[in-house]
Structure formats: structure tokens, C-alpha cells
Design an enzyme around this catalytic site. Structure first.
Site: not given
Ligand code: NAD
Length: 496
Positions: A55, A98, A154, A241, A246, A344
Site C-alpha cells: 500500500r 490497494d 498463515k 498461532d 506448525h 511465550k
Molecule cells: P505487516 O503488517 O508488517 O505488513 C503488511 C503488509 O501488507 C504491508 O506491506 C502493507 O503495505 C500491506 N497491506 C496492508 N493493507 C493492504 C492493502 N489494502 N492492499 C495492499 N497491501 C496492503 O505484516 P507481516 O508481519 O509482514 O505479515 C504478513 C502476513 O504474514 C500475515 O498474514 C501474517 O500473519 C503472516 N506471517 C507473518 C510472520 C512474521 O514474522 N511477521 C510470520 C508468519 C506469518
């Protein structure tokens, strides 16, 4: 180069990889570093391009600057090479989109090279509520043809019903063979080594059942709290979670029957049978077989930390710890407990599969030989280090006045010395490479996620029906006392 690479590897390489959520935490911490290493190790064909889509209103330079800074902060300095970065950066582009409004998808359609016969991989690294919308916009912009594969992060829903809704929304656009559900634990070297250990050796199979195995434990222990993601975590909790995905995937790999081949469906059919054989934990058994906990203030690694509720100044029944006994109702595992535990703010960080074999039926050694004749154990460590150890009894060397003394020694079955000195791969490297190669063996099929949710929903429903509050435990301890009682009830104890 692309043609020669394809001839050499015998695969169709995708031209373009779009990372939706490309500015997010997961992309920066895991996906870009993994791709950087795949590139530096020569695993990416020359014309593979990576397009971040998110975004934020960034241009290519702005995006590259962020990726560069984050990459340098996430990988060890020894592994960073400026010339390699310059080569890698040439692959990267950015497109603001978006997912709800659908803006930016027309620009994506112009950027990718599907009409040149290329392939497209779309990695959904956003919140799952956007997955359906992203699919709709991909389709509307001609990006959902047979050469497109999608990768889902996930969580796929928070219960069976919401999981089905996500699967239905993605499935309305993509056939199942083009949907890759990631569970990054399956990308770990040691997890794949478990497959090698079980199915490339004849040694273990005769013992790998209720006659030979006393108990199995799977622990994923974290020292961290919710790390600024309180409200995200509060909507899920330890059961949803960590355990639903896992831990159940690890349980499947330990418990499944030998698949006939390593093909994706052969492996996933066997995992599915395990998930469907999990005995439901009934409301009556719920408090005997499961424990939910929530950390209160305490100390981890000598540092004082606040309690879960203090972090948000809010009431909550979300569990930060779960321990349970799972039973698999089939011939192989009848009566063998599979204890699962995750939480945790526990004393130290490790993930482990612990398999205890049955003891010898009769000891010929006098009691003084060893106070207890320990049974054999196979200990598979997934983190922080990755290794596999087999514990066996052995004679204490030398002459003793009191006859033969015994001791337990552990044999290191894991990796060669050479493998140990190599850089430890990020689990996402294996999985990204596999999806680029259209190999879905290490990805989770729809019916697996739904079977896992069906079993887990029964446990959380039991907690709700019994109106149970999670039991408090001090941060820095191994969870509520009830967790110790859970294994002791069946004559076992946790392998801490
Ligand atoms: P984050 O909140 O850091 O990033 C979200 C991303 O989505 C950003 O790039 C944002 O710009 C984009 N976004 C938000 N709204 C949007 C929209 N309307 N249109 C287009 N893009 C949009 O989230 P994250 O931590 O990177 O996690 C992303 C996914 O991965 C989630 O499903 C999360 O559950 C999963 N996940 C994350 C981790 C981790 O370690 N961070 C681990 C396992 C799974």
C-alpha cells in the site's frame, strides 16, 4: 542464459514473483533475505524478477532503499556482499497497490511477462482478509491464468469456518494445484532430515509404532512476549498461532505412514490420514488432556518483564501457553501419547521433537550399574541449533571394582562436519525455491488445514463451554503447574 538454465534444471522458471505485502515485516525479515541468498547461490535464473506490491506510495528507488537497509540489518555482515546486492537489486521493482480498491493491478499486469510465456508466482504476505480480494483483482487483470501460482501465508483463518471462507475465496480463482500454503517449519533442514531418517533407513521403522515407542513430545518454546503485536496475538493465542499449524505438521511427519513416493499428493495424503485419526478431545476430557496458560510478570534471562495483561492494560482470556495430550487412533499409534507444548515467556527458546522408545523388558545389569536404565531417545532439535541425537546406553570405559557401570551417551546423527560449518539456511529459502520450481510436497493442502482446524476447534470449544480461564504462570517458568501434572498423570515428564 534462461534457456540453458531451464535445460540444465529441466524446469520452467517463473519470470516474475510478486510479493503482496512487500513492505511488511515478513517480506523484509525473511523473504528478501531468502531471495538474496538464493540468488547469490545461483538458484535464480537470470530473468527472474521480484516485484514488491504494497500500500505504501513508494517509487522503485524508495523501495530499494528500504529493502537494502533492512537486508543489511537482518543478515550477518559476513554474508553481505555489496556486488551481490547490486546484482540482486537489478531484479527488484515496486508497484503500489490497494488490495481492496484494486488500484495498481493494471500496472502489475503491464509489468509481468505472462504473455511472453513466462510464469507468475504471487506471494500473499498480507493479512489473510485480503487474499480473496487479491485473487479477484488478479483475475480481473488477466493475471490468474494457468501459469500463475499463489503462495498463502498463515494463518488460513482462525477456525474451521473462517479457514473454509479463505480457501473458498482463493479456490474460486485458482485450482488447488496452483495454491501453495506455507508452513515455514516444513522448510527447516532438520524437518526434512526427519523424512530422510525415517524413510531412507530401515533401522527405525520396525520400532516406529506403539510396540517400540513410549511417548512423543513436541515443544516450541519462546522467550519473547507478544513484541508489540498484542492485539494481533490476542485474536489468536498459542493454540491457533502455533499448535494448529506448525506443531500438527510436525506431528504428521513423525506419525504418518511411509508414503509410496515423495510426490506432493503421496506425502500429503499420509499427513491427512494422521490429522483425521486425531482423537477429538471431548469436553469431559478437556481439563485432563489440555492446559491453557497466560503469563504474569516475571523474569526471562535475568530481565524483569511485565505480564500479558499488563502489556495492554486490558482483560483477556487469550492463552499464551498451551500443553496437551494428543492420541492418534490407528493401529500404529494406539495408546502412545503425543504431548504438544508451546508458549511465550518460557525459560529458553527451543523447538524439539522428543521420541522416547520403550525400555528394555528385563535388565541383566545389577542396580549399581546405573540407578535407572534409561530408555533410548531420539531428540530432533529444530532451533536454536538444528541437530538430531540418538541417546543410547553404553558402558563407562575402564576397569571398576564394582563391575560394569553404564551411562547414557548421545550419538550425533545430524549433519556432516561440512554441513555444520556452512551458513544455516533460512527455512523460507527451501520453500521459495520449491514454489519457483512448482514442487508442492512441502506445502499444506486445503484438506489438511481444514482437518487441523476441525480438531483444534474442538479443544477451544471445550475451553469456552467449560468457561475456563487460562491458568497464570510467571514469565520465565515452564508454564502452569497443571502442565507438569498433565504428563505425570500418564506416567511421563516433560523433556526440558
Ligand atoms: P505487516 O503488517 O508488517 O505488513 C503488511 C503488509 O501488507 C504491508 O506491506 C502493507 O503495505 C500491506 N497491506 C496492508 N493493507 C493492504 C492493502 N489494502 N492492499 C495492499 N497491501 C496492503 O505484516 P507481516 O508481519 O509482514 O505479515 C504478513 C502476513 O504474514 C500475515 O498474514 C501474517 O500473519 C503472516 N506471517 C507473518 C510472520 C512474521 O514474522 N511477521 C510470520 C508468519 C506469518
Amino acid at each position: 542464459m534462461r534457456d540453458s538454465f531451464m535445460q540444465e534444471h529441466g524446469t520452467n522458471r517463473p519470470s516474475d514473483l510478486i510479493i503482496f505485502g512487500g513492505t511488511g515485516d515478513l517480506a523484509m525479515r525473511m523473504l528478501f533475505p531468502s531471495l538474496y541468498f538464493l540468488d547469490s547461490d545461483g538458484h535464480l535464473a537470470d530473468d527472474v524478477r521480484i516485484i514488491g506490491a504494497a500500500r505504501s506510495d513508494l517509487d522503485r528507488d524508495g523501495f530499494l532503499k528500504t529493502v537494502h537497509e533492512r537486508l543489511k540489518s537482518h543478515i550477518a555482515a559476513d554474508y553481505y556482499d555489496e556486488a551481490q546486492w547490486q546484482r540482486f537489486a537489478k531484479r527488484i521493482d515496486y508497484c503500489p497497490v490497494d488490495a481492496v480498491e484494486g488500484t495498481g493491478f493494471d500496472a502489475l499486469a503491464k509489468a509481468v511477462r505472462l504473455d511472453e510465456g513466462g510464469e507468475l508466482v504471487c506471494y500473499f504476505s498480507t493479512a489473510p482478509r485480503f487474499y480473496g480480494d487479491i485473487c479477484t483483482h488478479l483475475e480481473a487483470n488477466g493475471l490468474a491464468g494457468k501459469n500463475t501460482r499463489v503462495v498463502l501465508e498463515k494463518p488460513i483463518g482462525h477456525d474451521l469456518e473462517s479457514c473454509r471462507a479463505v480457501n473458498d475465496a482463493v479456490g474460486a480463482v485458482f485450482t488447488e494445484d496452483r495454491i501453495y500454503r506455507i508452513d515455514h517449519y516444513l522448510g527447516k533442514e532438520t524437518v526434512q532430515n526427519l523424512l530422510a531418517l525415517r524413510f531412507a533407513n530401515s533401522l527405525f521403522e520396525p520400532l516406529w509404532n506403539a510396540n517400540g515407542i513410549e511417548q512423543v513430545q513436541i515443544t516450541i518454546s519462546e522467550t519473547v512476549g507478544v513484541e508489540g503485536r498484542w492485539s494481533y496475538y490476542n485474536d489468536s493465542g498459542a493454540l491457533r498461532d502455533m499448535l494448529q499449524n506448525h506443531m500438527l505438521q510436525l506431528l504428521c511427519l513423525v506419525a504418518m505412514e511411509p508414503p509410496s513416493t515423495l510426490d506432493a499428493d503421496a506425502v500429503r495424503d499420509e499427513k491427512l490420514k494422521v490429522l483425521r485419526s486425531l482423537r477429538p478431545i471431548t469436553k469431559q476430557e478437556n481439563t485432563l488432556k489440555s492446559v491453557a496458560g497466560q503469563y504474569t510478570e516475571g523474569a526471562v534471562g535475568g530481565t524483569a518483564v511485565p505480564g500479558y495483561l499488563d502489556e495492554a492494560q486490558q482483560e483477556s482470556r487469550t492463552e499464551t501457553f498451551v500443553a496437551l495430550r494428543a492420541d492418534i487412533d490407528n493401529w500404529r499409534w494406539r495408546g502412545v501419547p503425543f504431548y504438544l507444548r508451546t508458549g511465550k515467556r518460557l525459560p529458553y527458546r527451543y523447538s524439539e521433537i522428543f521420541i522416547q522408545f520403550k525400555g528394555v523388558p528385563h535388565s541383566i545389569f545389577p542396580e549399581e550399574s546405573n540407578l535407572t536404565l534409561d530408555s533410548n531417545k531420539l531428540v530432533i532439535r529444530l532451533q536454536p541449533e538444528e541437530n538430531i541425537k540418538l541417546c543410547v546406553m553404553n558402558k563407562v570405559p575402564g576397569l571398576g571394582r564394582d563391575g560394569m557401570k553404564l551411562q547414557e551417551v548421545s550419538l550425533d546423527l545430524s549433519m556432516t562436519k561440512e554441513a555444520r560449518t556452512r551458513r544455516r539456511r533460512i527455512a523460507y529459502e527451501r520453500l521459495l525455491l520449491d514454489v519457483l520450481n512448482a514442487n508442492s510436497t512441502l506445502f499444506v493442502r486445503r484438506d489438511e488445514t481444514e482437518a487441523a482446524w476441525a480438531w483444534v476447534d474442538g479443544i477451544s470449544k471445550g475451553w469456552r463451554d467449560l468457561d475456563l480461564k487460562p491458568k497464570p504462570y510467571s514469565a520465565g517458568t515452564w508454564g502452569p503447574a497443571a502442565s507438569v501434572a498433565l504428563t505425570e498423570r500418564y506416567g511421563h515428564s516433560w523433556h526440558d
